[in-house]
Design a protein around this motif. Structure first.
Motif, PDB file in Angstrom:
ATOM      1  N   ALA A 155       0.832  -1.212   0.000  1.00 39.67           N
ATOM      2  CA  ALA A 155       0.000   0.000   0.000  1.00 39.67           C
ATOM      3  C   ALA A 155       0.863   1.256   0.000  1.00 39.67           C
ATOM      4  CB  ALA A 155      -0.926  -0.012   1.218  1.00 39.67           C
ATOM      5  N   ARG A 156       1.947   1.246   0.785  1.00 39.65           N
ATOM      6  CA  ARG A 156       2.851   2.405   0.811  1.00 39.65           C
ATOM      7  C   ARG A 156       3.551   2.581  -0.536  1.00 39.65           C
ATOM      8  NH1 ARG A 156       4.968  -0.537   5.545  1.00 39.65           N
ATOM      9  NH2 ARG A 156       3.756   0.142   7.336  1.00 39.65           N
ATOM     10  N   SER A 157       3.967   1.478  -1.116  1.00 44.32           N
ATOM     11  CA  SER A 157       4.788   1.513  -2.331  1.00 44.32           C
ATOM     12  C   SER A 157       4.004   1.839  -3.592  1.00 44.32           C
ATOM     13  CB  SER A 157       5.501   0.168  -2.512  1.00 44.32           C
ATOM     14  OG  SER A 157       6.366  -0.081  -1.436  1.00 44.32           O
ATOM     15  N   ILE A 158       2.726   1.503  -3.636  1.00 41.29           N
ATOM     16  CA  ILE A 158       1.943   1.771  -4.847  1.00 41.29           C
ATOM     17  C   ILE A 158       1.545   3.242  -4.959  1.00 41.29           C
ATOM     18  CG2 ILE A 158      -0.375   1.278  -3.944  1.00 41.29           C
ATOM     19  CD1 ILE A 158      -0.934  -0.161  -6.625  1.00 41.29           C
ATOM     20  N   ARG A 159       1.550   3.954  -3.842  1.00 39.82           N
ATOM     21  CA  ARG A 159       1.068   5.342  -3.867  1.00 39.82           C
ATOM     22  C   ARG A 159       1.783   6.213  -4.899  1.00 39.82           C
ATOM     23  NH1 ARG A 159       0.438   7.942   1.766  1.00 39.82           N
ATOM     24  NH2 ARG A 159      -0.799   9.391   0.528  1.00 39.82           N
ATOM     25  N   PRO A 160       3.123   6.155  -5.032  1.00 45.98           N
ATOM     26  CA  PRO A 160       3.757   6.992  -6.063  1.00 45.98           C
ATOM     27  C   PRO A 160       3.383   6.580  -7.488  1.00 45.98           C
ATOM     28  CG  PRO A 160       5.377   6.236  -4.455  1.00 45.98           C
ATOM     29  CD  PRO A 160       4.106   5.502  -4.175  1.00 45.98           C
ATOM     30  N   ALA A 161       2.969   5.337  -7.684  1.00 43.72           N
ATOM     31  CA  ALA A 161       2.641   4.843  -9.024  1.00 43.72           C
ATOM     32  C   ALA A 161       1.195   5.128  -9.420  1.00 43.72           C
ATOM     33  CB  ALA A 161       2.904   3.335  -9.101  1.00 43.72           C
ATOM     34  N   LEU A 162       0.367   5.517  -8.482  1.00 43.46           N
ATOM     35  CA  LEU A 162      -1.057   5.690  -8.774  1.00 43.46           C
ATOM     36  C   LEU A 162      -1.365   6.684  -9.893  1.00 43.46           C
ATOM     37  CD1 LEU A 162      -2.600   5.460  -5.190  1.00 43.46           C
ATOM     38  CD2 LEU A 162      -2.754   3.764  -7.040  1.00 43.46           C
ATOM     39  N   PRO A 163      -0.721   7.855  -9.959  1.00 43.09           N
ATOM     40  CA  PRO A 163      -1.047   8.764 -11.064  1.00 43.09           C
ATOM     41  C   PRO A 163      -0.811   8.134 -12.446  1.00 43.09           C
ATOM     42  CG  PRO A 163       0.103   9.954  -9.353  1.00 43.09           C
ATOM     43  CD  PRO A 163       0.178   8.484  -8.995  1.00 43.09           C
ATOM     44  N   ALA A 164       0.280   7.385 -12.593  1.00 39.01           N
ATOM     45  CA  ALA A 164       0.552   6.738 -13.878  1.00 39.01           C
ATOM     46  C   ALA A 164      -0.442   5.610 -14.143  1.00 39.01           C
ATOM     47  CB  ALA A 164       1.980   6.199 -13.913  1.00 39.01           C
ATOM     48  N   GLN A 201      13.447  12.832  -9.987  1.00 35.75           N
ATOM     49  CA  GLN A 201      13.051  13.856  -9.019  1.00 35.75           C
ATOM     50  C   GLN A 201      12.263  13.183  -7.901  1.00 35.75           C
ATOM     51  OE1 GLN A 201      13.862  17.090  -9.107  1.00 35.75           O
ATOM     52  NE2 GLN A 201      12.786  17.475  -7.199  1.00 35.75           N
ATOM     53  N   MET A 202      12.691  13.386  -6.659  1.00 37.85           N
ATOM     54  CA  MET A 202      12.025  12.767  -5.525  1.00 37.85           C
ATOM     55  C   MET A 202      10.698  13.473  -5.261  1.00 37.85           C
ATOM     56  SD  MET A 202      13.352  11.883  -1.678  1.00 37.85           S
ATOM     57  CE  MET A 202      13.799  13.541  -1.259  1.00 37.85           C
ATOM     58  N   PRO A 203       9.608  12.697  -5.158  1.00 36.22           N
ATOM     59  CA  PRO A 203       8.319  13.313  -4.838  1.00 36.22           C
ATOM     60  C   PRO A 203       8.236  13.611  -3.347  1.00 36.22           C
ATOM     61  CG  PRO A 203       8.061  10.955  -4.953  1.00 36.22           C
ATOM     62  CD  PRO A 203       9.505  11.253  -5.325  1.00 36.22           C
ATOM     63  N   SER A 204       7.154  14.202  -2.942  1.00 34.96           N
ATOM     64  CA  SER A 204       6.894  14.361  -1.516  1.00 34.96           C
ATOM     65  C   SER A 204       5.697  13.481  -1.169  1.00 34.96           C
ATOM     66  CB  SER A 204       6.610  15.821  -1.174  1.00 34.96           C
ATOM     67  OG  SER A 204       5.503  16.282  -1.915  1.00 34.96           O
ATOM     68  N   CYS A 205       5.591  13.121   0.080  1.00 30.81           N
ATOM     69  CA  CYS A 205       4.447  12.344   0.534  1.00 30.81           C
ATOM     70  C   CYS A 205       3.198  13.212   0.377  1.00 30.81           C
ATOM     71  CB  CYS A 205       4.633  11.926   1.992  1.00 30.81           C
ATOM     72  SG  CYS A 205       3.159  11.167   2.717  1.00 30.81           S
ATOM     73  N   PRO A 206       2.177  12.735  -0.324  1.00 25.28           N
ATOM     74  CA  PRO A 206       0.989  13.562  -0.513  1.00 25.28           C
ATOM     75  C   PRO A 206       0.204  13.795   0.778  1.00 25.28           C
ATOM     76  CG  PRO A 206       0.695  11.403  -1.514  1.00 25.28           C
ATOM     77  CD  PRO A 206       2.107  11.469  -1.030  1.00 25.28           C
ATOM     78  N   THR A 207       0.480  13.003   1.797  1.00 22.73           N
ATOM     79  CA  THR A 207      -0.232  13.156   3.062  1.00 22.73           C
ATOM     80  C   THR A 207       0.511  14.051   4.038  1.00 22.73           C
ATOM     81  OG1 THR A 207      -0.953  10.861   2.776  1.00 22.73           O
ATOM     82  CG2 THR A 207      -1.396  11.877   4.912  1.00 22.73           C
ATOM     83  N   HIS A 208       1.844  13.843   4.160  1.00 27.17           N
ATOM     84  CA  HIS A 208       2.599  14.530   5.202  1.00 27.17           C
ATOM     85  C   HIS A 208       3.743  15.408   4.699  1.00 27.17           C
ATOM     86  CE1 HIS A 208       0.879  10.884   7.145  1.00 27.17           C
ATOM     87  NE2 HIS A 208       0.484  11.809   7.994  1.00 27.17           N
ATOM     88  N   GLY A 209       4.063  15.358   3.432  1.00 29.88           N
ATOM     89  CA  GLY A 209       5.133  16.198   2.899  1.00 29.88           C
ATOM     90  C   GLY A 209       6.431  15.470   2.653  1.00 29.88           C
ATOM     91  N   ALA A 210       7.426  15.759   3.439  1.00 26.54           N
ATOM     92  CA  ALA A 210       8.798  15.317   3.185  1.00 26.54           C
ATOM     93  C   ALA A 210       8.984  13.804   3.287  1.00 26.54           C
ATOM     94  CB  ALA A 210       9.747  16.001   4.161  1.00 26.54           C
TER      95      ALA A 210
END
Length: 132
Positions: A15-24, A113-122
């Motif tokens: 669940a944590r790992s899929i979050r960055p892939a969701l937009p794609a 480019q490193m994203p930020s956590c959409p929930t908490h930021g850094a």
């Protein structure tokens, strides 16, 4: 036929790992699924058993179901296991995590480019032993 069983921590890591892939994977639908996952991960951090709910969400759309199935395949609990023949090893990728534990991102190339956590930021770099 019964559904496969997975280690509860593997479900949370998926669940944590899929979050960055969701937009794609989902395009404009990504934000809703991301919020649902963030809420479930917050509940998990509070000690609530949400593994079944996470799996149901990950199975709700074929685009994320396929991604999650590939991620969870090595984590399936079985009665017997025999490794595949030949050499294998982990792929080296720097792991970055949300300090609040609900987002994971892997840097696969140095130019990413490193994203930020959409929930908490850094995001912060995970400890070496956490990366494996």
């Amino acid at each position: 036929m019964s559904s496969p069983q997975f280690d509860p921590e593997a479900i949370l890591e998926c669940a944590r790992s899929i979050r960055p892939a969701l937009p794609a994977l989902l395009g404009s639908e990504a934000a809703l699924v991301d919020r649902q996952l963030a809420d479930l991960l917050t509940q998990a951090k509070a000690g609530q058993p949400v593994g079944t709910q996470i799996l149901e969400l990950l199975q709700s759309d074929p685009r994320i179901r396929n991604w999650a199935a590939e991620f969870l395949a090595p984590h399936q609990i079985s009665k017997g296991f025999e490794p595949l023949a030949g050499r294998s090893g982990d792929v080296s990728a720097a792991k970055y995590v949300c300090p609040d534990g609900d987002y994971v991102w892997y840097r696969r190339t140095t130019g990413e480019q490193m994203p930020s956590c959409p929930t908490h930021g850094a995001l912060v770099r995970a400890n070496r032993e956490d990366s494996m």
